[in-house]
Design an enzyme around this catalytic site. Structure first.
Site, PDB file in Angstrom:
ATOM      1  N   ASP A  60       0.840  -1.203   0.000  1.00 42.99           N
ATOM      2  CA  ASP A  60       0.000   0.000   0.000  1.00 42.99           C
ATOM      3  C   ASP A  60       0.874   1.252   0.000  1.00 42.99           C
ATOM      4  O   ASP A  60       2.022   1.211   0.449  1.00 42.99           O
ATOM      5  CB  ASP A  60      -0.864   0.052   1.267  1.00 42.99           C
ATOM      6  CG  ASP A  60      -1.758  -1.155   1.401  1.00 42.99           C
ATOM      7  OD1 ASP A  60      -2.132  -1.730   0.371  1.00 42.99           O
ATOM      8  OD2 ASP A  60      -2.073  -1.512   2.557  1.00 42.99           O
TER       9      ASP A  60
HETATM   10  N1  URA Z   1      -1.090  -5.995   3.876  1.00 37.25           N
HETATM   11  C1  URA Z   1      -1.549  -4.718   3.948  1.00 37.25           C
HETATM   12  O1  URA Z   1      -2.545  -4.454   4.600  1.00 37.25           O
HETATM   13  N2  URA Z   1      -0.879  -3.774   3.285  1.00 37.25           N
HETATM   14  C2  URA Z   1       0.238  -3.997   2.568  1.00 37.25           C
HETATM   15  O2  URA Z   1       0.819  -3.077   1.999  1.00 37.25           O
HETATM   16  C3  URA Z   1       0.711  -5.334   2.511  1.00 37.25           C
HETATM   17  C4  URA Z   1       0.028  -6.306   3.163  1.00 37.25           C
END
Ligand code: URA
Length: 214
Positions: free
Chosen positions: A76
């Site tokens: 993310d």
């Molecule tokens: N899980 C998440 O919630 N975000 C990420 O970036 C990777 C795994």
């Protein structure tokens, strides 16, 4: 065999695939593309995509300009840590296909004091809107004030999975960092920096996915 028109007979003679022209019986031969894989310590604020239609910052701005390079999976925008990028489609497939179960470890600071019950629920698997998650390996590493540091290892790759799992047990994520993918560790690579994987490291990734290297 000729290299740039010069006949080569010496055993172990070398050529540079990027600049030299190799030919056999006068016919130029195409060498397979060199595959390259980069390990980036992703900072917060960068999108994991090759290109953003809204021209926001992407991880591609942080890595060398290698033809075909693309991120393997996704972190993310606000997640930091270990992100792999490659121009090797076989490696992308090996690491992202759900049947290969490659383990990824995250460290999350969460709001609240995480209870043994919450840890137990995460270990069993929690119900998200897209179904039950597989059991996770979970440990509570620290508690500071009203926050807890939790380490979680999963092998699935659903969207925002770690954030949603922790939210589901009442622990909203304050910050999230990925510290390993299969056998690879982020180590002490500074945020925003990258390094190229060795052949041995790439081989180890294929092995972790249970895939024979092409
Ligand atoms: N899980 C998440 O919630 N975000 C990420 O970036 C990777 C795994």
């Amino acid at each position: 065999m000729t290299v740039n028109g010069e006949v080569v007979t010496a055993l172990g003679a070398r050529a540079d695939r990027r600049t030299d022209v190799l030919a056999v019986d006068g016919v130029p031969i195409a060498l397979p593309e060199e595959t390259r894989t980069i390990l980036l310590h992703k900072p917060a604020g960068y999108l994991t995509t090759r290109m953003d239609p809204r021209a926001r910052d992407t991880v591609m701005a942080l890595v060398p300009d290698i033809p075909g390079l693309h991120p393997i999976g996704r972190l993310d925008k606000d997640t930091t840590g270990l992100l792999l990028l490659t121009n090797d489609g076989a490696l992308t497939y090996a690491l992202t296909h759900p049947k290969h179960h490659v383990r990824k470890t995250y460290r999350a600071w969460v709001q609240g004091i995480i209870t043994p019950e919450a840890v137990a629920r995460l270990r069993e698997g929690v119900l998200l809107e897209d179904g039950m998650t597989a059991p996770a390996d979970v440990s509570r590493l620290a508690v500071r004030g009203e926050r807890s540091l939790v380490e979680l290892t999963i092998h699935e790759g659903r969207k925002r999975q770690v954030r949603r799992m922790l939210e589901a047990v009442g622990m909203p994520v304050v910050s999230l960092k990925r510290i390993s993918v299969g056998p690879l560790q982020l180590g002490d690579l500074p945020e925003g920096q990258w390094r190229e994987l060795s052949q041995a490291e790439t081989d180890a990734l294929f092995r972790a996915a249970g895939v024979a290297r092409a």
